[in-house]
Motif scaffolding. Structure first.
Motif, PDB file in Angstrom:
ATOM      1  N   UNK A 185       0.839  -1.200   0.000  1.00 42.97           N
ATOM      2  CA  UNK A 185       0.000   0.000   0.000  1.00 42.97           C
ATOM      3  C   UNK A 185       0.874   1.251   0.000  1.00 42.97           C
ATOM      4  N   UNK A 186       1.919   1.212   0.815  1.00 40.95           N
ATOM      5  CA  UNK A 186       2.849   2.338   0.847  1.00 40.95           C
ATOM      6  C   UNK A 186       3.522   2.515  -0.513  1.00 40.95           C
ATOM      7  N   UNK A 187       3.848   1.419  -1.175  1.00 36.84           N
ATOM      8  CA  UNK A 187       4.475   1.480  -2.501  1.00 36.84           C
ATOM      9  C   UNK A 187       3.511   2.088  -3.516  1.00 36.84           C
ATOM     10  N   UNK A 188       2.251   1.624  -3.511  1.00 35.72           N
ATOM     11  CA  UNK A 188       1.264   2.156  -4.463  1.00 35.72           C
ATOM     12  C   UNK A 188       1.052   3.642  -4.242  1.00 35.72           C
ATOM     13  N   UNK A 189       1.014   4.050  -2.984  1.00 33.78           N
ATOM     14  CA  UNK A 189       0.804   5.461  -2.677  1.00 33.78           C
ATOM     15  C   UNK A 189       2.011   6.297  -3.110  1.00 33.78           C
ATOM     16  N   UNK A 190       3.217   5.776  -2.862  1.00 32.11           N
ATOM     17  CA  UNK A 190       4.432   6.497  -3.248  1.00 32.11           C
ATOM     18  C   UNK A 190       4.535   6.655  -4.761  1.00 32.11           C
ATOM     19  N   UNK A 191       3.972   5.700  -5.497  1.00 28.03           N
ATOM     20  CA  UNK A 191       4.013   5.777  -6.959  1.00 28.03           C
ATOM     21  C   UNK A 191       2.863   6.581  -7.540  1.00 28.03           C
ATOM     22  N   UNK A 192       2.024   7.119  -6.668  1.00 31.08           N
ATOM     23  CA  UNK A 192       0.939   7.971  -7.108  1.00 31.08           C
ATOM     24  C   UNK A 192      -0.222   7.236  -7.749  1.00 31.08           C
ATOM     25  N   UNK A 193      -0.275   5.919  -7.563  1.00 33.53           N
ATOM     26  CA  UNK A 193      -1.313   5.128  -8.226  1.00 33.53           C
ATOM     27  C   UNK A 193      -2.575   4.996  -7.405  1.00 33.53           C
ATOM     28  N   UNK A 194      -2.472   5.106  -6.090  1.00 32.71           N
ATOM     29  CA  UNK A 194      -3.646   4.896  -5.255  1.00 32.71           C
ATOM     30  C   UNK A 194      -3.451   5.479  -3.885  1.00 32.71           C
ATOM     31  N   UNK A 195      -4.483   5.323  -3.068  1.00 33.45           N
ATOM     32  CA  UNK A 195      -4.441   5.822  -1.699  1.00 33.45           C
ATOM     33  C   UNK A 195      -5.199   4.856  -0.801  1.00 33.45           C
ATOM     34  N   UNK A 196      -4.692   4.673   0.403  1.00 34.98           N
ATOM     35  CA  UNK A 196      -5.337   3.770   1.355  1.00 34.98           C
ATOM     36  C   UNK A 196      -6.634   4.389   1.862  1.00 34.98           C
ATOM     37  N   UNK A 197      -7.733   3.644   1.704  1.00 33.58           N
ATOM     38  CA  UNK A 197      -9.042   4.152   2.126  1.00 33.58           C
ATOM     39  C   UNK A 197      -9.553   3.471   3.386  1.00 33.58           C
ATOM     40  N   UNK A 198      -8.974   2.335   3.736  1.00 32.23           N
ATOM     41  CA  UNK A 198      -9.412   1.625   4.952  1.00 32.23           C
ATOM     42  C   UNK A 198      -8.301   0.721   5.441  1.00 32.23           C
ATOM     43  N   UNK A 199      -8.272   0.545   6.741  1.00 30.38           N
ATOM     44  CA  UNK A 199      -7.338  -0.388   7.361  1.00 30.38           C
ATOM     45  C   UNK A 199      -8.134  -1.564   7.917  1.00 30.38           C
ATOM     46  N   UNK A 200      -7.531  -2.740   7.844  1.00 34.38           N
ATOM     47  CA  UNK A 200      -8.278  -3.915   8.289  1.00 34.38           C
ATOM     48  C   UNK A 200      -8.562  -3.885   9.791  1.00 34.38           C
TER      49      UNK A 200
END
Length: 373
Positions: A185-200
């Motif tokens: 999730x941190x990788x996807x966010x750093x690459x500008x592709x997505x953002x975390x919307x919920x935590x388990x």
């Protein structure tokens, strides 16, 4: 403390893992040679996917593994693949997983749209990945979608992708989102592709996540070895309770042999008290041993969800299955030899939809869900 135990029958153990931050206990045990005082050495065997972990456990190519709780139960029940008698030796961690959506979807939710409104606005079923058909991530994703008013099997196209491929698939536009572990999730966010919307941990606070798993015949044939391995992992989990140690292991996990991700992306969500976000509960590895006890009620919860989503239709004695998989006696022997008390069997939790689970009446709990298969 002097630990008086019988010598392990096997002294060199091959442990499988997938490239995830919560493989930290295995990494700590191997890198710090924590098995030495318990009579075992550990060889880490990185696997490309959870299916590979399953297959190599069953073939005997690896002796035990860092595994999804739900993977063990899926194999035990023969859901969607080979069936074999499996064992959960202990829980390795709680929390530490998340759901990330593409930037447009995440932005829409941040601006006030509900999850249901944002996903329905696509005009097509969103494609959201999880990591194994019966695994924890599939169950967290399904529960979250249902609590948001979306049917996870009808309104969404759920696909299976290995965790290290998640961020790439989101960047490539093949996915609208995914549920997996960190650091992806941190990788996807750093690459500008997505953002975390919920935590388990918002779905099930302090939920069980990865377990130390093996075939049941391994635990039966080599009980001293299994206890030695549990003691080794308890040492590793206790070591991880120190905040400075989280920072240290984050740097070690960055190596190509382990995660192959910059430590700057691993550390915040592993070492920060709130996982880097006030919405999240921290990853817990030990907490005085409270994390590690393999409660039968945890296994029962996964069985209720398999029945909820039509993955399991056979009439089985769920309590008997869970009691045979979760090696409570073996765990207690190992933990008590180290002076670690076992907590109580019952642990009540309130989920994101307000439902309470304590393992007391699985049938009534399951019957209470309006949204099912």
């Amino acid at each position: 403390m002097n630990i008086i135990t019988s010598a392990p029958e096997r002294t060199h153990l091959r442990l499988g893992f997938v490239a995830l931050s919560d493989a930290a206990p295995l990494a700590v045990a191997a890198l710090r040679d924590l098995g030495a005082r318990h009579g075992v050495t550990i060889e880490l065997c990185r696997q490309p996917s959870w299916a590979a972990v399953r297959d190599k456990l069953l073939s005997g190519e690896i002796d035990a593994a860092h595994a999804l709780y739900g993977l063990v139960y899926g194999v035990q029940l023969g859901i969607g693949g080979p069936r074999a008698d499996m064992a959960v030796l202990m829980v390795l961690n709680r929390n530490g997983q998340a759901i990330t959506l593409s930037r447009p979807l995440a932005d829409a939710i941040r601006e006030g749209a509900s999850v249901k409104e944002a996903l329905r606005a696509l005009g097509r079923p969103p494609v959201i990945a999880q990591t194994f058909p019966t695994g924890t991530h599939a169950m967290w994703l399904y529960y979250w979608l249902a609590a948001s008013g979306l049917h996870p099997l009808r309104d969404v196209r759920s696909v299976v992708i290995p965790p290290p491929r998640m961020a790439d698939a989101l960047v490539e536009g093949a996915l609208d989102g995914f549920c997996a572990g960190e650091p992806w999730h941190a990788v996807a966010q750093a690459r500008g592709a997505g953002s975390t919307v919920a935590y388990t941990s918002e779905i099930w606070p302090d939920h069980p996540e990865k377990v130390l798993a093996c075939r049941r015949d391994f635990a039966a044939l080599y009980p001293n070895t299994a206890r030695a391995l549990v003691r080794t992992m308890l040492d590793a989990c206790a070591w991880l309770d120190e905040p400075a140690h989280r920072v240290e292991i984050a740097e070690a996990l960055a190596s190509p042999e382990l995660l192959g991700v910059p430590g700057t992306l691993i550390e915040p969500r592993l070492a920060a008290p709130d996982g880097g976000d006030a919405r999240a509960l921290p990853v817990r590895f030990f907490d005085g041993g409270a994390v590690n006890y393999p409660r039968v009620s945890d296994g029962l919860w996964f069985i209720t969800q398999y029945r909820r989503w039509g993955l399991l239709s056979d009439a089985i004695d769920a309590a008997a299955v869970a009691a045979s998989v979760n090696q409570i006696a073996l765990y207690r022997e190992a933990a008590q030899s180290m002076g670690i008390a076992a907590p109580g069997e019952r642990r009540a939790a309130t989920f994101i939809d307000g439902r309470v689970w304590d393992g007391g009446d699985p049938a009534a709990y399951l019957a209470g869900f309006e949204m099912r298969e």
